[in-house]
Design a protein around this motif. Structure first.
Motif, PDB file in Angstrom:
ATOM      1  N   TRP A 104      -2.950   3.966   2.877  1.00  0.00           N
ATOM      2  CA  TRP A 104      -2.994   3.997   4.339  1.00  0.00           C
ATOM      3  C   TRP A 104      -2.322   2.766   4.937  1.00  0.00           C
ATOM      4  CZ3 TRP A 104      -3.549   8.293   6.660  1.00  0.00           C
ATOM      5  CH2 TRP A 104      -4.378   9.302   6.163  1.00  0.00           C
ATOM      6  N   ALA A 105      -2.493   1.623   4.289  1.00  0.00           N
ATOM      7  CA  ALA A 105      -1.841   0.406   4.771  1.00  0.00           C
ATOM      8  C   ALA A 105      -0.325   0.520   4.673  1.00  0.00           C
ATOM      9  CB  ALA A 105      -2.340  -0.801   3.976  1.00  0.00           C
ATOM     10  N   VAL A 106       0.173   1.067   3.574  1.00  0.00           N
ATOM     11  CA  VAL A 106       1.616   1.252   3.397  1.00  0.00           C
ATOM     12  C   VAL A 106       2.158   2.245   4.422  1.00  0.00           C
ATOM     13  CG1 VAL A 106       3.361   2.189   1.823  1.00  0.00           C
ATOM     14  CG2 VAL A 106       1.640   0.597   0.965  1.00  0.00           C
TER      15      VAL A 106
ATOM     16  N   VAL B 138       2.325  -9.913  -0.543  1.00  0.00           N
ATOM     17  CA  VAL B 138       3.128  -8.905   0.151  1.00  0.00           C
ATOM     18  C   VAL B 138       2.713  -8.803   1.609  1.00  0.00           C
ATOM     19  CG1 VAL B 138       3.655  -6.446   0.274  1.00  0.00           C
ATOM     20  CG2 VAL B 138       3.633  -7.593  -1.934  1.00  0.00           C
ATOM     21  N   ALA B 139       1.406  -8.845   1.878  1.00  0.00           N
ATOM     22  CA  ALA B 139       0.924  -8.776   3.256  1.00  0.00           C
ATOM     23  C   ALA B 139       1.403  -9.971   4.070  1.00  0.00           C
ATOM     24  CB  ALA B 139      -0.602  -8.700   3.272  1.00  0.00           C
TER      25      ALA B 139
ATOM     26  N   GLU C  13       7.804  -7.326  -8.492  1.00  0.00           N
ATOM     27  CA  GLU C  13       8.207  -5.924  -8.514  1.00  0.00           C
ATOM     28  C   GLU C  13       7.700  -5.196  -7.266  1.00  0.00           C
ATOM     29  OE1 GLU C  13       7.136  -4.131 -12.256  1.00  0.00           O
ATOM     30  OE2 GLU C  13       7.777  -5.897 -13.356  1.00  0.00           O
ATOM     31  N   ALA C  14       6.490  -5.528  -6.830  1.00  0.00           N
ATOM     32  CA  ALA C  14       5.941  -4.884  -5.625  1.00  0.00           C
ATOM     33  C   ALA C  14       6.789  -5.209  -4.398  1.00  0.00           C
ATOM     34  CB  ALA C  14       4.498  -5.326  -5.408  1.00  0.00           C
ATOM     35  N   ILE C  15       7.202  -6.463  -4.243  1.00  0.00           N
ATOM     36  CA  ILE C  15       8.053  -6.850  -3.119  1.00  0.00           C
ATOM     37  C   ILE C  15       9.402  -6.145  -3.208  1.00  0.00           C
ATOM     38  CG2 ILE C  15       9.373  -8.779  -2.175  1.00  0.00           C
ATOM     39  CD1 ILE C  15       7.025 -10.546  -2.501  1.00  0.00           C
TER      40      ILE C  15
ATOM     41  N   SER D 255       3.131 -18.629   0.573  1.00  0.00           N
ATOM     42  CA  SER D 255       2.350 -17.396   0.445  1.00  0.00           C
ATOM     43  C   SER D 255       2.178 -16.999  -1.015  1.00  0.00           C
ATOM     44  CB  SER D 255       3.021 -16.266   1.225  1.00  0.00           C
ATOM     45  OG  SER D 255       4.194 -15.811   0.571  1.00  0.00           O
ATOM     46  N   VAL D 256       3.194 -17.280  -1.843  1.00  0.00           N
ATOM     47  CA  VAL D 256       3.065 -16.994  -3.279  1.00  0.00           C
ATOM     48  C   VAL D 256       1.992 -17.884  -3.894  1.00  0.00           C
ATOM     49  CG1 VAL D 256       4.250 -17.025  -5.503  1.00  0.00           C
ATOM     50  CG2 VAL D 256       5.451 -16.215  -3.474  1.00  0.00           C
ATOM     51  N   ALA D 257       2.010 -19.175  -3.533  1.00  0.00           N
ATOM     52  CA  ALA D 257       0.979 -20.087  -4.027  1.00  0.00           C
ATOM     53  C   ALA D 257      -0.392 -19.681  -3.497  1.00  0.00           C
ATOM     54  CB  ALA D 257       1.309 -21.514  -3.603  1.00  0.00           C
TER      55      ALA D 257
END
Length: 685
Positions: free
Chosen positions: A255-257, A193-194, A469-471, A229-231
């Motif tokens: 805090w990052a979000v 995600v980052a 799901e996070a993305i 990035s997924v790999a």
């Protein structure tokens, strides 16, 4: 004649599939029928119903300049390729709702949720998204609340402004909590995600400055980086060194979000928000496409019954009867008020031609509804015993041995050994009481992927599904924050017009900080206080979302009538009446029900009695006052939202009555017609 025969065939096939799903009893049904039903229904709706609304009801005009062209400022109003806009719009609207909602609603069986996903989307959700996008585009991309104030007047408009902004803050806070929980102590999800953030900025710069207009090149380049990035996330997950870098607790991630939300709200839309959401769409669509392919290849049988005994409100996952709570639990897959905020927020500021409103508004929601259908299949092909063991809270069914005994007594057999073996396959210590819907959905997806691509990679597929799901959720959070900034600027612009200028830097910084501080506070409380804070606001999520949809349909109905299109006002009036009914009923039950699993006051009184009687263990007694306060807060917010909704509905009816009776009413606030100069430009290619 061939076209007519083709559409008759599609209609007949769709009717057979829906009929088979609805009438099948006593035997399992193949999940392939769900895909056939969805594809046929969506195709017919887009080809005929959406085309009729665009041509006859809205009368879209592709020669008319959009706000993106007329007000182009390089920050918020930017004429953008329609596929980029579609990607951004879909990524922004497709949050946790189409994934989690159908999974939780499977408690009632597969039939109620499936029918609501199909019917609700075609007649409600898609119509709301499309008409809201059209009316906002015709009004200089104004927000939903500001359109309500301009069209309905000070009373209803002010109520709509307050309601939409307050609901937005709560929705974003809940989305933030979900994404933090999805990434918490998950280096793979966090690192992937980052990585999407710098990748999006590179793609944005590529299309803006390096190779303007080369969308295909940028897409290939961006998707390649995204897959890398997924790999790389998998490598991070296996590396002892890099795991430490991306392995964080909830508070650090919160805090990052919060910082990301502020950046997404203030950076130019072409630099971060639009390209990131566009690239995230490839992950979303790619995963859903793989899931659909797996279902077509495997054709798994749906193991959940069509109707379960829990339609009476005794379900273990959440309390409440089939009506109205299936329509509250499944929001984004059928109709979601959050979509109206995107359709009157970022999307109309990027739209190059009104011709694309049907594809982006109606088509984008159809695609999200298909995601919800995939989620329903992934949840219901699991053994029902496994499904309930994952999603039922330990406080309802007990610990492992007690849980399997209770769940088996319902007629859904499951064993401790079965759950332990499944957890080991997924790379988890335990799957008992993993509530919220996301873990069971990931198990269902991983099981299907594993059977097609190899059972030896089940743990890999499970964690990929969690990351997916996070993305899905984070793209909704960033767009929602920017829309919240637009809404606040519209409100403050009524006090000081300069603050209403969406791209004035001081206004951008001030309003972005206020919005992020609002939802960030509730996110912070939710993360540090898992027994209270924003977690207790989860029951409000569905009600607030559907109330927001009702507000959007209120505004649309009022505009249609004022536009002398009374005979067509039913397209928004009918779903409006339905939403007002279900939200009012659900709110009434949450306020007055004596069932402690449903009623806010009942739960607060029960907890107070146990606290006063000394029946709570010390750790629960310590947090009980906070929980009691939050339950009362839930009740107050619910009551406030319902009162605001009815105030807006009654004010809309007042405006409609005055218009139809020939009495003075506010004029339409539509911007004057201005010919477009971009019809044949590269941005249309």
């Amino acid at each position: 004649m061939l076209k007519i025969l083709l559409w008759i065939l599609v209609g007949g096939l769709g009717a057979s599939a829906v009929g088979g799903i609805a009438l099948q009893r006593g035997e399992t049904i193949n999940s392939l029928w769900f895909i056939i039903a969805a594809v046929c229904v969506y195709t017919l709706a887009y080809r005929f119903y959406a085309a009729w609304i665009a041509a006859k009801v809205l009368a879209v005009d592709p020669t008319r300049a959009t706000p993106a062209e007329r007000l182009d400022n390089g920050r918020d109003f930017v004429p953008t390729n329609r596929w980029i806009v579609f990607g951004h719009h879909f990524a922004a609207i497709a949050g946790p709702g189409p994934l989690v909602g159908p999974t939780l609603a499977a408690q009632f069986g597969y039939l109620p949720g499936t029918l609501w996903i199909l019917i609700g989307a075609v007649l409600g959700g898609c119509v709301q998204d499309m008409v809201t996008l059209f009316f906002s585009t015709r009004r200089n991309a104004r927000s939903l609340g500001q359109m309500a104030r301009d069209e309905l007047g000070v009373l209803g408009g002010t109520a709509a402004l307050i309601a939409t902004f307050a609901i937005m803050i709560i929705l974003i806070a809940v989305l933030g909590l979900v994404v933090v929980n999805a990434m918490k102590h998950s280096p793979w999800a966090t690192s992937t995600v980052a990585a999407t953030i710098p990748i999006a900025m590179i793609v944005g710069l590529y299309m803006r400055s390096i190779r303007p207009g080369r969308v295909l090149e940028a897409s290939i380049f961006g998707v390649a980086l995204l897959l890398a990035s997924v790999a790389y996330g998998g490598f991070v997950d296996r590396s002892e060194t890099w795991r430490v870098v991306f392995d964080h607790d909830g508070l650090t991630l919160a805090w990052a979000v919060i910082a990301y939300g502020f950046a997404a709200a203030v950076f130019p839309v072409w630099l971060l928000l639009a390209p990131r959401d566009y690239l995230s769409t490839f992950v979303k669509l790619g995963t859903i496409t793989l899931l659909a392919i797996a279902i077509v290849i495997l054709r798994p049988e749906v193991k959940m019954p069509a109707i379960t005994p829990f339609i009476d409100g005794t379900g273990p996952i959440f309390g409440g009867k089939l009506f109205p709570f299936v329509f509250i639990t499944i929001a984004c897959g059928a109709i979601s008020g959050f979509h109206a905020l995107i359709s009157s927020g970022t999307t109309p500021k990027l739209l190059t031609s009104e011709r694309d409103i049907r594809m982006i508004g109606y088509g984008g929601m159809l695609l999200e509804s298909f995601v919800a259908m995939m989620a329903m299949i992934a949840a219901t092909v699991l053994d029902p015993g496994v499904f309930f063991a994952i999603n039922s809270p330990a406080g309802v069914v007990g610990a492992e041995a007690a849980a399997v005994a209770k769940i088996s007594s319902w007629g859904f057999p499951v064993t401790v050994e079965q759950m332990q073996a499944l957890a080991a396959q997924m790379g988890e210590a335990s799957l008992f009481a993993r509530t919220g819907g996301a873990p069971s959905l990931a198990v269902g997806m991983a099981s299907l992927f594993g059977r097609v691509f190899g059972d030896g990679f089940l743990a890999l597929w499970y964690h990929f599904a969690i990351m997916f799901e996070a993305i899905f959720i984070l793209t909704t959070l960033d767009a929602g924050t920017r829309v919240g900034r637009f809404m606040l600027q519209d409100m403050l612009g009524n006090i000081w017009p300069k603050l209403g200028e969406t791209s004035w830097t001081p206004s951008v910084m001030l309003t972005s900080a206020i919005v992020v501080a609002g939802w960030g506070y509730f996110l912070y409380i939710g993360v540090i206080d898992p027994n209270g804070g924003v977690n207790i606001l989860w029951p409000l999520f569905g009600i607030a979302n559907q109330i927001l949809a009702a507000i959007a349909l209120c505004v649309a109905t009022g505009i249609l009538v004022k536009s002398n299109k009374l005979r067509h006002a039913w397209i928004s009036g009918l779903p409006l009446a339905w939403l007002v009914t279900i939200t009012s009923t659900a709110a009434w039950e949450k306020l007055v029900s004596a069932d402690v699993r449903i009623g806010f006051f009942a739960a607060a009184n029960d907890l107070s009695a146990k606290l006063e009687g000394g029946l709570l263990p010390p750790e629960k007694a310590h947090t009980a006052p906070q929980l009691i306060f939050n339950l009362h807060l839930d009740a107050a917010i619910t009551l406030c939202f319902v009162v605001l909704l009815w105030l807006i509905v009654l004010d809309m009816l007042r405006v409609v009555f005055r218009h139809l009776s020939g009495r003075p009413a506010l004029p339409l606030s539509e911007a004057p017609h201005c010919p477009s100069r971009l019809i044949e430009n590269w941005v249309r290619d």
